[in-house]
Enzyme design. Sequence first.
Site, short mmCIF file in Angstrom:
data_model
loop_
_atom_site.label_atom_id
_atom_site.label_comp_id
_atom_site.label_asym_id
_atom_site.label_seq_id
_atom_site.Cartn_x
_atom_site.Cartn_y
_atom_site.Cartn_z
CB SER A 109 -2.36 1.94 10.35
OG SER A 109 -2.69 3.28 10.36
CG HIS A 148 -1.60 3.29 15.44
ND1 HIS A 148 -0.65 3.96 14.70
CD2 HIS A 148 -2.51 2.84 14.55
CE1 HIS A 148 -0.98 3.92 13.42
NE2 HIS A 148 -2.11 3.25 13.30
CG ASP A 184 2.29 5.34 14.69
OD1 ASP A 184 1.39 5.32 15.54
OD2 ASP A 184 2.15 4.88 13.54
#
Length: 837
Positions: A620, A255, A183
């Site tokens: 996600s 994220h 990620d």
Amino acid sequence: MLPSPPAAPMVRFVFVIILLFCSGINTNINICFGEEDQDEEGRDIYLVMVEGDPPVAFLPDDHLHSDRGPSEILKEARSRGHAAHLEKSHDELLQTTLDQGAYNKLYSFNHIVNGFSVHTTPTQATRLKNAPGVKLIQKDTGARIMTTHTPKMLGLPQRVWQRRGGHPLTRDAGEGIVIGFVDTGINPFHPSFAYDHPRHGDGRFPGVCEEGPMFPKTSCNGKIVSARFFSAGAQAAGNLNASVDILSPYDAVGHGSHVASTAAGNHGVPVVVNGFNYGRASGMAPRARIAVYKAIYPSLGTSTDVLAAIDQAIKDGVDILSLSIGPDEPSNENITMLSMFDIFMLFARKAGVLVIQAVGNRGPDPYTTASYSPWAVGVASCHTDRTYPGSFVLGNGRKIDGIGLSAPSSGIELLQSKLVLAKDAVLANGDFPRTPEYIDECQHPEAFDPVIVRRTIVICTFSAGFYNASSSIPAIVNTARTLGFAGFVFVANPAYGDFIADSYPFPIPGVMVPKVSDTQVIIDYYQKHTERNYNGVVTEYHGRASIGEGRFASYNSKAPIVSRFSSRGPNFVDVKKTPLDLLKPDILAPGHDIWAAWSPMSVKHPILVGYNFGLLSGTSMAAPHIAGIAALIKQRNPLWSPSMISSAMTTTATTFDNRGAPLMAHGQEIYTLHLSTPFDHGAGLVSPANAVDPGLVFMSEFEDYMSFLCSLPNTDPEIIKTALGEPCGRSFDAPSDLNTPSVTISKLSGSKVVRRTVRNVADKVEMYVCGVVPPTGVAVEVNPPWFTIAPQGTQDLEVVLKATQVQDSFSHGEIVLTGNMEHIVRIPLSVLPVSVS
Ligand SMILES: *[C@@H]1O[C@H](CO)[C@@H](O)[C@H](O)[C@H]1NC(C)=O
Ligand SMILES: *[C@@H]1O[C@H](CO)[C@@H](O)[C@H](O)[C@H]1NC(C)=O
Ligand SMILES: *[C@@H]1O[C@H](CO)[C@@H](O)[C@H](O)[C@H]1NC(C)=O
């Protein structure tokens, strides 16, 4: 969802939370890598597979049941010098095939596949394609990224974690399981990743802590067991910006931290944002360990970095790989499942790693899933029962529902402020363009008369800039702060229709009113209470309003409901969207309004800058829920293979909501719901308490995936061999014979028999009865209709499907195996009967 149809305009910051894809107008996180500047002949990144086995090929077939992990076996293979030998052969191939100086090798992949990536021109790439020993070459198409109340909603504290004194016991909260995350990196300073419990079984994981900017050596603390970054692709592909594209495992976006903490963040971390405490957050498996593989940068992401990261994660021997990222598009036009990304996932699976994948955020249209392959678990997203009801109250007492986590205006509820429409407060002789951006959308403080707007509630309106995503809510907040608004209300515009808004914590009082009908009420009230001179200039503002307290959660919404953005089946085999007889998505998990760890830099999300927690939505966010739950299962059953864990989660999932009604899904029309099908929710909402004790499982291994690929219609076996390095030996009668815990038949003519095998993983003999809810137009029979199965025993099942009535679209049903020891095993059926007889 992208690009938005006129019926469904979106506010810019809505897109930032839907992180998987960045095509279309809604791009805020622009990590696509595509066409680049053409110097004489531009260079691209190519992924190349060559002949010869990688170390993973040497894993003994029974490695899952041996004491040595795959990583040890790989280490052994490496010590035999095999990897180094492969790397040397890559360099030799490049030297002898390409012009010197015309290429730059980025990585040698030599753990799970034998190949490399190279940055070079199309001409050179063609040469490479024709060179002896080269099996496959694909252009890098880029990669994109795609709380907490959810442990409670999913029943973890009471039913899965065994708690003592409010803390999950080591034994049952994922202790020692390592989840790998490919990620944007991780924020190592976050309390969700602090090291707060004694180590157990460390040393097993051969982690490496790559120091660098914002990432001190101490970052790997036993909770974070390893952290690396992969940047050769990103550096070759574009201009990285050193101030945000940090070359260390540090997460400048947020994220990666969000995803990791959702799966494995510490238990009971207070979520404090703008000084308000929203409760406590916890990962699904708070005792699991985190291995970080940063491969996506704020400026861009490439497949090559992602693949290098996956290669390393497998080499390190992670137990589970959580992928809230994916390529931009199917990168193999003919067989979606043979993109390099999918091939890497297959080899990860071969090495015994469970791969969890977000299905994408391109819903609600059909055929939008970005998860294709049976060897990865594709996760769809749903809303939870928690909402943050906001409100806007007019001077006449009328209360309008709004969205936004906001403190009340004036600090005290019901104390009202003057109401002003932005357009009426624009400076008459200011020097700025008279565009919606300046007039309606409150994007620029210099456009307004500071005296008029000070301490008032200003009405800002959705318009062109929000429609094309050039305007943003953070800009409204900035205007409101600069000019000292009492608050802002952001309303819909009849010309664009209702918009979609998700909750964000606002640093100042503010609320969004996304419905045109509600907006009309506000505007009517405002006009009626505003006096104007003959020029239309306001002389008296008599309208009053307040913004209500919006930070308190309510827990009584109907849930789950499949999120509108969540990508849908049917699954497909090529870019022409030929249906594939394999269910996608596989499973449903919470992915809407999820609180989890964040990174204050928040480079791609201005609205969350400075925060330690983010409230986000997207598939996600759903995928790491499943990764964490899989860790809980793996910990209890260390010898279970990935397909057993995946089967345990899907066969025990539920298709009913908290009101006992069948699952619903958000559809094309905003705010309308339709009955959800397996193409929306897969097997249904994950149910961890049942998943740890599924009774029966459906298993498949690498050889089965080979047989499955080899049985695809119209597929040249040579293509499979080229991609996977093994010839088609055994093939199934049809792909639908792969032993998955679902049955999908996209063209049922007459009748068809599908075979499955179940294995009893419970420790008692159990008798199962096979029940069927047949899809419309299909008769279904399961043979045998009942069976008794011993612990570790297996049972073959034959599912006979017979078309009784032609349908013009898929219809859905299920097979339910009900055991006398309380196990219930559900298998979704999706069938399109095209001819009877
Ligand atoms: C690099 O990022 C910083 C911070 O976002 C920004 O201010 C600067 O303009 C960027 N530089 C370039 C060349 O894009
Ligand atoms: C897809 O198939 C066509 C026709 O067989 C072929 O020309 C093309 O090269 C194939 N594409 C890939 C990526 O394999
Ligand atoms: C978006 O809309 C704004 C305001 O109308 C306009 O100035 C801008 O050029 C538009 N941008 C694009 C990319 O269409």
